[in-house]
Scaffold this motif. Structure first.
Motif, mmCIF file in Angstrom:
data_model
loop_
_atom_site.group_PDB
_atom_site.id
_atom_site.type_symbol
_atom_site.label_atom_id
_atom_site.label_comp_id
_atom_site.label_asym_id
_atom_site.label_seq_id
_atom_site.Cartn_x
_atom_site.Cartn_y
_atom_site.Cartn_z
ATOM 1 N N ASP A 1 0.825 -1.210 0.000
ATOM 2 C CA ASP A 1 0.000 0.000 0.000
ATOM 3 C C ASP A 1 0.856 1.257 0.000
ATOM 4 O O ASP A 1 1.911 1.302 0.623
ATOM 5 C CB ASP A 1 -0.904 0.037 1.240
ATOM 6 N N THR A 2 0.379 2.289 -0.697
ATOM 7 C CA THR A 2 1.020 3.599 -0.689
ATOM 8 C C THR A 2 -0.033 4.635 -0.349
ATOM 9 O O THR A 2 -1.097 4.655 -0.956
ATOM 10 C CB THR A 2 1.643 3.915 -2.064
ATOM 11 N N LEU A 3 0.246 5.470 0.641
ATOM 12 C CA LEU A 3 -0.680 6.504 1.087
ATOM 13 C C LEU A 3 -0.011 7.865 1.008
ATOM 14 O O LEU A 3 1.178 7.993 1.286
ATOM 15 C CB LEU A 3 -1.116 6.253 2.536
ATOM 16 N N VAL B 1 -0.340 15.319 11.308
ATOM 17 C CA VAL B 1 -0.206 14.466 10.133
ATOM 18 C C VAL B 1 -1.615 14.078 9.688
ATOM 19 O O VAL B 1 -2.415 13.609 10.489
ATOM 20 C CB VAL B 1 0.614 13.195 10.449
ATOM 21 N N GLU B 2 -1.919 14.311 8.408
ATOM 22 C CA GLU B 2 -3.226 13.960 7.850
ATOM 23 C C GLU B 2 -3.015 13.009 6.684
ATOM 24 O O GLU B 2 -2.265 13.305 5.758
ATOM 25 C CB GLU B 2 -3.959 15.205 7.389
ATOM 26 N N VAL B 3 -3.684 11.852 6.749
ATOM 27 C CA VAL B 3 -3.608 10.854 5.683
ATOM 28 C C VAL B 3 -4.671 11.175 4.643
ATOM 29 O O VAL B 3 -5.810 11.510 4.986
ATOM 30 C CB VAL B 3 -3.825 9.438 6.257
ATOM 31 N N ASP B 4 -4.304 11.096 3.365
ATOM 32 C CA ASP B 4 -5.265 11.335 2.289
ATOM 33 C C ASP B 4 -6.424 10.340 2.384
ATOM 34 O O ASP B 4 -6.240 9.195 2.806
ATOM 35 C CB ASP B 4 -4.605 11.161 0.918
ATOM 36 N N GLU B 5 -7.606 10.791 1.962
ATOM 37 C CA GLU B 5 -8.769 9.910 1.906
ATOM 38 C C GLU B 5 -8.536 8.856 0.843
ATOM 39 O O GLU B 5 -7.958 9.132 -0.206
ATOM 40 C CB GLU B 5 -10.013 10.720 1.567
ATOM 41 N N THR B 6 -8.970 7.642 1.114
ATOM 42 C CA THR B 6 -8.774 6.566 0.125
ATOM 43 C C THR B 6 -10.018 6.333 -0.675
ATOM 44 O O THR B 6 -11.088 6.711 -0.338
ATOM 45 C CB THR B 6 -8.381 5.252 0.821
#
Length: 35
Positions: A10-12, A30-35
Protein backbone atom coordinates in the motif's frame (compact mmCIF):
# COMPACT_ATOMS: atom_id res chain seq x y z
CA UNK A 1 4.98 19.17 3.42
CA UNK A 2 3.72 16.33 1.23
CA UNK A 3 5.02 12.81 1.89
CA UNK A 4 4.32 9.29 0.70
CA UNK A 5 4.06 6.36 3.12
CA UNK A 6 4.64 2.88 1.70
CA UNK A 7 3.72 -0.12 3.87
CA UNK A 8 3.61 -3.59 2.36
CA UNK A 9 1.91 -3.15 -1.01
CA UNK A 10 0.00 0.00 0.00
CA UNK A 11 1.02 3.60 -0.69
CA UNK A 12 -0.68 6.50 1.09
CA UNK A 13 -0.29 10.25 0.67
CA UNK A 14 0.34 12.34 3.79
CA UNK A 15 0.24 16.04 4.56
CA UNK A 16 2.47 17.11 7.45
CA UNK A 17 1.88 20.58 8.95
CA UNK A 18 4.13 22.14 11.61
CA UNK A 19 1.86 23.67 14.28
CA UNK A 20 4.48 25.15 16.65
CA UNK A 21 8.21 25.41 17.28
CA UNK A 22 9.67 26.08 20.74
CA UNK A 23 13.45 25.76 20.68
CA UNK A 24 14.19 22.11 19.76
CA UNK A 25 10.56 21.06 20.37
CA UNK A 26 8.53 20.86 17.16
CA UNK A 27 4.84 19.91 17.14
CA UNK A 28 3.08 18.86 13.96
CA UNK A 29 -0.15 17.38 12.60
CA UNK A 30 -0.21 14.47 10.13
CA UNK A 31 -3.23 13.96 7.85
CA UNK A 32 -3.61 10.85 5.68
CA UNK A 33 -5.26 11.34 2.29
CA UNK A 34 -8.77 9.91 1.91
CA UNK A 35 -8.77 6.57 0.13
Amino acid sequence: MRCTLTAGGDTLGLTVTVTSVDGDNVKYDVEVDET
